[in-house]
Design a protein around this motif. Structure first.
Motif, PDB file in Angstrom:
ATOM      1  N   LEU A 114       0.866  -1.172   0.000  1.00  0.00           N
ATOM      2  CA  LEU A 114       0.000   0.000   0.000  1.00  0.00           C
ATOM      3  C   LEU A 114       0.908   1.228   0.000  1.00  0.00           C
ATOM      4  O   LEU A 114       1.766   1.369   0.878  1.00  0.00           O
ATOM      5  CB  LEU A 114      -0.891   0.009   1.246  1.00  0.00           C
ATOM      6  CG  LEU A 114      -1.602   1.328   1.548  1.00  0.00           C
ATOM      7  CD1 LEU A 114      -2.575   1.670   0.439  1.00  0.00           C
ATOM      8  CD2 LEU A 114      -2.305   1.265   2.893  1.00  0.00           C
ATOM      9  N   LYS A 115       0.709   2.094  -0.987  1.00  0.00           N
ATOM     10  CA  LYS A 115       1.558   3.273  -1.102  1.00  0.00           C
ATOM     11  C   LYS A 115       0.742   4.551  -0.981  1.00  0.00           C
ATOM     12  O   LYS A 115      -0.444   4.581  -1.317  1.00  0.00           O
ATOM     13  CB  LYS A 115       2.311   3.270  -2.433  1.00  0.00           C
ATOM     14  CG  LYS A 115       3.307   2.130  -2.552  1.00  0.00           C
ATOM     15  CD  LYS A 115       4.146   2.253  -3.806  1.00  0.00           C
ATOM     16  CE  LYS A 115       5.223   1.171  -3.859  1.00  0.00           C
ATOM     17  NZ  LYS A 115       6.102   1.327  -5.043  1.00  0.00           N
ATOM     18  N   GLY A 116       1.380   5.603  -0.488  1.00  0.00           N
ATOM     19  CA  GLY A 116       0.714   6.890  -0.359  1.00  0.00           C
ATOM     20  C   GLY A 116       1.727   8.000  -0.184  1.00  0.00           C
ATOM     21  O   GLY A 116       2.939   7.780  -0.298  1.00  0.00           O
ATOM     22  N   ARG A 117       1.219   9.175   0.125  1.00  0.00           N
ATOM     23  CA  ARG A 117       2.093  10.338   0.260  1.00  0.00           C
ATOM     24  C   ARG A 117       1.433  11.372   1.159  1.00  0.00           C
ATOM     25  O   ARG A 117       0.235  11.279   1.448  1.00  0.00           O
ATOM     26  CB  ARG A 117       2.391  10.952  -1.103  1.00  0.00           C
ATOM     27  CG  ARG A 117       1.135  11.352  -1.865  1.00  0.00           C
ATOM     28  CD  ARG A 117       1.459  11.942  -3.217  1.00  0.00           C
ATOM     29  NE  ARG A 117       2.047  13.251  -3.083  1.00  0.00           N
ATOM     30  CZ  ARG A 117       2.966  13.735  -3.902  1.00  0.00           C
ATOM     31  NH1 ARG A 117       3.408  13.013  -4.897  1.00  0.00           N
ATOM     32  NH2 ARG A 117       3.445  14.947  -3.714  1.00  0.00           N
ATOM     33  N   PHE A 118       2.233  12.341   1.584  1.00  0.00           N
ATOM     34  CA  PHE A 118       1.712  13.525   2.256  1.00  0.00           C
ATOM     35  C   PHE A 118       1.801  14.670   1.256  1.00  0.00           C
ATOM     36  O   PHE A 118       2.889  14.985   0.767  1.00  0.00           O
ATOM     37  CB  PHE A 118       2.510  13.828   3.525  1.00  0.00           C
ATOM     38  CG  PHE A 118       2.271  12.830   4.620  1.00  0.00           C
ATOM     39  CD1 PHE A 118       1.193  12.976   5.480  1.00  0.00           C
ATOM     40  CD2 PHE A 118       3.110  11.742   4.778  1.00  0.00           C
ATOM     41  CE1 PHE A 118       0.962  12.062   6.493  1.00  0.00           C
ATOM     42  CE2 PHE A 118       2.886  10.813   5.784  1.00  0.00           C
ATOM     43  CZ  PHE A 118       1.808  10.973   6.636  1.00  0.00           C
ATOM     44  N   ASN A 119       0.663  15.275   0.953  1.00  0.00           N
ATOM     45  CA  ASN A 119       0.629  16.295  -0.091  1.00  0.00           C
ATOM     46  C   ASN A 119       1.126  17.659   0.377  1.00  0.00           C
ATOM     47  O   ASN A 119       1.599  18.452  -0.444  1.00  0.00           O
ATOM     48  CB  ASN A 119      -0.788  16.434  -0.647  1.00  0.00           C
ATOM     49  CG  ASN A 119      -1.206  15.207  -1.437  1.00  0.00           C
ATOM     50  OD1 ASN A 119      -0.389  14.594  -2.128  1.00  0.00           O
ATOM     51  ND2 ASN A 119      -2.476  14.835  -1.340  1.00  0.00           N
ATOM     52  N   ASP A 120       1.001  17.942   1.668  1.00  0.00           N
ATOM     53  CA  ASP A 120       1.353  19.270   2.178  1.00  0.00           C
ATOM     54  C   ASP A 120       2.430  19.185   3.252  1.00  0.00           C
ATOM     55  O   ASP A 120       2.216  18.570   4.301  1.00  0.00           O
ATOM     56  CB  ASP A 120       0.119  19.974   2.753  1.00  0.00           C
ATOM     57  CG  ASP A 120      -0.959  20.195   1.706  1.00  0.00           C
ATOM     58  OD1 ASP A 120      -0.608  20.419   0.532  1.00  0.00           O
ATOM     59  OD2 ASP A 120      -2.149  20.129   2.063  1.00  0.00           O
ATOM     60  N   PHE A 121       3.560  19.791   2.965  1.00  0.00           N
ATOM     61  CA  PHE A 121       4.648  19.879   3.935  1.00  0.00           C
ATOM     62  C   PHE A 121       5.527  21.048   3.536  1.00  0.00           C
ATOM     63  O   PHE A 121       5.428  21.583   2.425  1.00  0.00           O
ATOM     64  CB  PHE A 121       5.458  18.575   4.009  1.00  0.00           C
ATOM     65  CG  PHE A 121       6.152  18.206   2.730  1.00  0.00           C
ATOM     66  CD1 PHE A 121       7.477  18.550   2.506  1.00  0.00           C
ATOM     67  CD2 PHE A 121       5.473  17.497   1.739  1.00  0.00           C
ATOM     68  CE1 PHE A 121       8.117  18.210   1.329  1.00  0.00           C
ATOM     69  CE2 PHE A 121       6.102  17.158   0.551  1.00  0.00           C
ATOM     70  CZ  PHE A 121       7.425  17.504   0.344  1.00  0.00           C
ATOM     71  N   GLU A 122       6.380  21.466   4.450  1.00  0.00           N
ATOM     72  CA  GLU A 122       7.305  22.553   4.174  1.00  0.00           C
ATOM     73  C   GLU A 122       8.563  22.346   5.006  1.00  0.00           C
ATOM     74  O   GLU A 122       8.555  21.607   5.996  1.00  0.00           O
ATOM     75  CB  GLU A 122       6.681  23.910   4.505  1.00  0.00           C
ATOM     76  CG  GLU A 122       6.291  24.073   5.964  1.00  0.00           C
ATOM     77  CD  GLU A 122       5.607  25.408   6.233  1.00  0.00           C
ATOM     78  OE1 GLU A 122       5.212  26.082   5.274  1.00  0.00           O
ATOM     79  OE2 GLU A 122       5.478  25.768   7.413  1.00  0.00           O
ATOM     80  N   GLY A 123       9.629  23.001   4.578  1.00  0.00           N
ATOM     81  CA  GLY A 123      10.861  22.870   5.337  1.00  0.00           C
ATOM     82  C   GLY A 123      11.985  23.684   4.736  1.00  0.00           C
ATOM     83  O   GLY A 123      11.860  24.281   3.661  1.00  0.00           O
ATOM     84  N   ASP A 124      13.074  23.705   5.461  1.00  0.00           N
ATOM     85  CA  ASP A 124      14.276  24.389   4.987  1.00  0.00           C
ATOM     86  C   ASP A 124      15.496  23.649   5.522  1.00  0.00           C
ATOM     87  O   ASP A 124      15.406  22.858   6.460  1.00  0.00           O
ATOM     88  CB  ASP A 124      14.288  25.858   5.410  1.00  0.00           C
ATOM     89  CG  ASP A 124      14.024  26.043   6.889  1.00  0.00           C
ATOM     90  OD1 ASP A 124      14.816  25.512   7.700  1.00  0.00           O
ATOM     91  OD2 ASP A 124      13.038  26.702   7.249  1.00  0.00           O
ATOM     92  N   PHE A 125      16.615  23.915   4.885  1.00  0.00           N
ATOM     93  CA  PHE A 125      17.849  23.270   5.330  1.00  0.00           C
ATOM     94  C   PHE A 125      19.040  24.136   4.971  1.00  0.00           C
ATOM     95  O   PHE A 125      18.954  25.054   4.152  1.00  0.00           O
ATOM     96  CB  PHE A 125      17.984  21.860   4.737  1.00  0.00           C
ATOM     97  CG  PHE A 125      18.088  21.794   3.238  1.00  0.00           C
ATOM     98  CD1 PHE A 125      19.319  21.803   2.599  1.00  0.00           C
ATOM     99  CD2 PHE A 125      16.941  21.686   2.463  1.00  0.00           C
ATOM    100  CE1 PHE A 125      19.415  21.714   1.225  1.00  0.00           C
ATOM    101  CE2 PHE A 125      17.024  21.597   1.077  1.00  0.00           C
ATOM    102  CZ  PHE A 125      18.261  21.612   0.459  1.00  0.00           C
TER     103      PHE A 125
END
Length: 196
Positions: free
Chosen positions: A53-64
């Motif tokens: 079973l595959k899926g994803r998270f559509n909303d995220f943010e970040g910096d590096f």
């Protein structure tokens, strides 16, 4: 005459020192390019041992921050909107958002904060950090591969990485019975950053 020589020596020293400082690489700050959809957080988990079973998270943010000459100093922070989980099945996604799994009403965000970046001789690295999910924070290690770095056609400077990691559902308080083959979640991460 002595004063002139001293002045020239001082000027030469200042110029050389400035050039040396200009040539010194410093960690650059990047924002993860979620706006252009050049980053993703995907997961997979066994379904009863018969399929993935595959899926994803559509909303995220970040910096590096990252410096190729000093990769050990790299740092990254990522925040995920847990309600944005998407397994391409509305009823299942509603269940995954419930208290049985992510409990998004009580815990609307998951967060990863790095604590260490360990380069390896083969060009890959281990990114260590703390993953907070459902209000529980645990140490996690991510196997990282650098994909590329350089200027894009529009004058931006980019760097990109792929990563893989895994964790057990029970580590984050998820005890919904899925069977013995479905206790581990595997994460696949693509991170492309634009230098700020």
């Amino acid at each position: 005459m002595q004063f002139t020589q001293t002045l020239k020596a001082f000027a030469t020293s200042a110029l050389l020192g400035g050039a040396a400082m200009a040539g010194t690489a410093h960690a650059a700050d990047y924002v993860i390019d979620t706006e252009g959809a050049h980053a993703s957080i995907q997961f997979k988990i066994s379904h009863l041992g018969f399929s993935w079973l595959k899926g994803r998270f559509n909303d995220f943010e970040g910096d590096f921050s990252y410096d190729a000459d000093n990769p050990e100093a790299a740092e990254i922070t990522v925040t995920i909107d847990t309600a944005s989980i998407d397994s391409n099945h509305a009823d299942r996604d509603a269940h995954l958002r419930s208290a049985d799994f992510l409990d998004v009403e009580q815990f609307p965000q998951a967060r990863f904060v790095s604590t260490d970046f360990i380069p390896h001789d083969d060009g890959e690295a281990t990114l260590e950090g703390e993953l907070t999910l459902r209000g529980i924070t645990r140490d996690i290690a991510i196997d990282v591969e650098k994909i590329g770095e350089g200027e894009d056609p529009w004058g931006n400077y980019r760097v990109g990485f792929s990563g893989e990691t895994e964790f057990r559902l029970e580590d984050y308080g998820i005890d919904y019975e899925l069977g013995p083959t479905s206790e581990v979640v595997y994460l696949e991460l693509e991170v492309e950053g634009i230098q700020q």
